[in-house]
Scaffold this motif. Sequence first.
Motif, PDB file in Angstrom:
ATOM      1  N   THR A 190       0.846  -1.182   0.000  1.00  0.00           N
ATOM      2  CA  THR A 190       0.000   0.000   0.000  1.00  0.00           C
ATOM      3  C   THR A 190       0.887   1.240   0.000  1.00  0.00           C
ATOM      4  OG1 THR A 190      -0.148   0.120   2.407  1.00  0.00           O
ATOM      5  CG2 THR A 190      -1.867  -1.140   1.272  1.00  0.00           C
TER       6      THR A 190
ATOM      7  N   SER B 193      -3.623   3.669  -1.521  1.00  0.00           N
ATOM      8  CA  SER B 193      -3.805   2.757  -2.645  1.00  0.00           C
ATOM      9  C   SER B 193      -3.199   1.391  -2.366  1.00  0.00           C
ATOM     10  CB  SER B 193      -3.149   3.329  -3.903  1.00  0.00           C
ATOM     11  OG  SER B 193      -3.783   4.501  -4.306  1.00  0.00           O
ATOM     12  N   ARG B 194      -3.917   0.372  -2.843  1.00  0.00           N
ATOM     13  CA  ARG B 194      -3.401  -0.994  -2.752  1.00  0.00           C
ATOM     14  C   ARG B 194      -2.829  -1.396  -4.109  1.00  0.00           C
ATOM     15  NH1 ARG B 194      -7.130  -5.414  -0.598  1.00  0.00           N
ATOM     16  NH2 ARG B 194      -8.433  -4.713  -2.309  1.00  0.00           N
TER      17      ARG B 194
ATOM     18  N   ASP C 220      -6.759  -0.871  -5.953  1.00  0.00           N
ATOM     19  CA  ASP C 220      -7.860   0.006  -5.562  1.00  0.00           C
ATOM     20  C   ASP C 220      -7.421   0.922  -4.433  1.00  0.00           C
ATOM     21  OD1 ASP C 220      -7.895  -1.593  -3.232  1.00  0.00           O
ATOM     22  OD2 ASP C 220      -9.668  -2.705  -3.839  1.00  0.00           O
ATOM     23  N   ASP C 221      -8.370   1.769  -4.036  1.00  0.00           N
ATOM     24  CA  ASP C 221      -8.170   2.682  -2.908  1.00  0.00           C
ATOM     25  C   ASP C 221      -8.653   1.957  -1.659  1.00  0.00           C
ATOM     26  OD1 ASP C 221      -8.055   4.769  -1.084  1.00  0.00           O
ATOM     27  OD2 ASP C 221      -9.811   5.779  -1.879  1.00  0.00           O
ATOM     28  N   ARG C 222      -7.782   1.832  -0.703  1.00  0.00           N
ATOM     29  CA  ARG C 222      -8.112   1.160   0.550  1.00  0.00           C
ATOM     30  C   ARG C 222      -8.679   2.218   1.484  1.00  0.00           C
ATOM     31  NH1 ARG C 222      -3.764  -2.381   3.870  1.00  0.00           N
ATOM     32  NH2 ARG C 222      -4.960  -2.555   5.762  1.00  0.00           N
TER      33      ARG C 222
END
Length: 124
Positions: free
Chosen positions: A88, A108-109, A121-123
């Motif tokens: 991340t 972000s992951r 995706d956005d964590r």
Amino acid sequence: MPPCPCGLTESYAACCGRFHGGGLTAPTAELLMRSRFSAFAVGDTDYLLRTWHPDTRPRQLELDPRQEWTRLEVLGRSGGGLLHQEGTVEFRAHYRHRGRDGFLEENSRFRRDDGHWVYLDDRA
């Protein structure tokens, strides 16, 4: 030459441009995230789509030409190194849109897909 949009001191060609051209891939999640920020800054939608995980990638991507990405701050990271499979990167991306300054914060992951780092995706 001006420094790369990602905030590192190298020129765009020596920094993120080498990944955008397709000859090299980013070796860490942070460098991928930086190169994706630069892709937003220079309008390289092909690179953005190519480095997006197939499970979460949109079919198409349109960037607003009135939005100027101006500065990137990396706030933190975990994993995402040479020997990791996931990581991340938390960052703040500054922009200017229609005469107003703003920023986007994201954690972000990233994941390796076929040996290459991709944005997942956005964590939140």
